[in-house]
Design a protein around this motif. Structure first.
Motif, PDB file in Angstrom:
ATOM      1  N   GLU A 209       0.819  -1.205   0.000  1.00  6.29           N
ATOM      2  CA  GLU A 209       0.000   0.000   0.000  1.00  6.29           C
ATOM      3  C   GLU A 209       0.857   1.262   0.000  1.00  6.29           C
ATOM      4  N   GLU A 212       2.438   1.737  -3.458  1.00  2.45           N
ATOM      5  CA  GLU A 212       1.461   2.297  -4.391  1.00  2.45           C
ATOM      6  C   GLU A 212       1.297   3.796  -4.176  1.00  2.45           C
ATOM      7  N   LYS A 215       4.340   5.534  -5.550  1.00  2.00           N
ATOM      8  CA  LYS A 215       4.223   5.537  -7.005  1.00  2.00           C
ATOM      9  C   LYS A 215       3.314   6.673  -7.477  1.00  2.00           C
ATOM     10  N   ASN A 216       2.178   6.836  -6.818  1.00  2.00           N
ATOM     11  CA  ASN A 216       1.237   7.889  -7.197  1.00  2.00           C
ATOM     12  C   ASN A 216       1.791   9.278  -6.913  1.00  2.00           C
TER      13      ASN A 216
END
Length: 273
Positions: A209, A212, A215-216
């Motif tokens: 999580e 992610e 990454k965003n």
């Protein structure tokens, strides 16, 4: 967690900064000084170093003074910024950059960012994160504009965006180090039905999580870098080279984090020379 280096008072710290040569200070602490000193003219370098000195002073008031003295310093600085006629040593520091086009309201935003850190503020949403990044970095890009010769205000939003991109990259890179200082600059992440905790940030393997989210955030930083590049045309040629270089260095930190599969808890990401 603050790292108090001395028992200096606010006034003593102000005296120290008034006596400090700004170029020497930036040469000691600013890694980009080497490149800047080769490209900027001497007059422009002095102005940028003087702003750097003021920004570092504000940061030290938040992080390096004892807690009660830090609160006094922040309150005094905000009062002085709103009372230009108040003849204080801090306003003496401000007057040096104000004559070059620096806005007192922008400096107050920077102080609010430092105050957030000093008080252990919490970032719970993306909006919180964007506001924090604006206050500690976007506004610095804005203040740099008059110092590097940006005369067209259409370039200002691009300067802010470059600062936002660099700060987002900083935050993603320093997640582990910040956690060790009990600071979390990333929005809440849901891990196994609960919010992200400091314990989650102090393990060897980065939870999916969190990867992610990083990454965003780096994808968002890339959008800001693109905007920053679109604003280069508003900058005179010589300082344009420095700004382009600084942006690319930070962007490539994000590229390296991506190559490492966003394992930000495995250690700090560095670039080679």
């Amino acid at each position: 967690m603050r790292s108090v280096l001395s028992n200096l008072t606010y006034l003593e710290l102000t005296d120290d900064y008034l006596k400090t040569d700004p170029i020497q200070l930036m040469a000691k602490h600013g890694k980009s000084f080497y490149f800047a000193s080769m490209i900027f003219s001497k007059a422009r370098l002095i102005r940028i170093a003087t702003l750097y000195r003021l920004c570092r002073f504000i940061d030290d008031c938040a992080d390096e003074l004892p807690e009660e003295e830090s609160k006094h310093a922040i309150n005094s600085i905000i009062y002085d910024l709103n009372h230009k006629e108040h003849k204080t040593k801090f306003n003496q520091l401000v007057s040096q950059v104000e004559k070059w086009g620096i806005n007192r309201q922008d400096l107050e935003e920077l102080v609010r960012g430092a105050e957030f850190d000093a008080q252990g503020g919490k970032i719970l949403t993306r909006a919180d994160l964007t506001l924090y990044c604006y206050r500690v970095a976007g506004v610095v890009g804005l203040m740099m504009c008059p110092l590097i010769g940006v005369t067209d205000k259409r370039g200002y939003p691009h300067a802010i965006d470059l600062g936002l991109g660099m700060q987002l990259t900083n935050i993603c890179r320093d997640i582990l180090e910040d956690a060790r200082m009990k600071r979390v600059y990333i929005p809440e992440v849901d891990i196994n039905g609960r919010g992200l905790t400091l314990k989650d940030l102090q393990q060897d393997k980065t939870p999916l999580e969190l990867r992610e989210l990083v990454k965003n955030l780096l994808a968002k930083a890339d959008e800001y870098y693109t905007s920053g590049k679109n604003g280069l045309a508003y900058i005179p040629f010589r300082p344009r080279v420095v700004i382009l270089l600084a942006g690319e260095i930070y962007r490539h930190i994000g590229v390296k984090i991506k190559k490492n599969n966003y394992q930000v808890l495995a250690g700090r990401t560095y670039l080679t020379f």
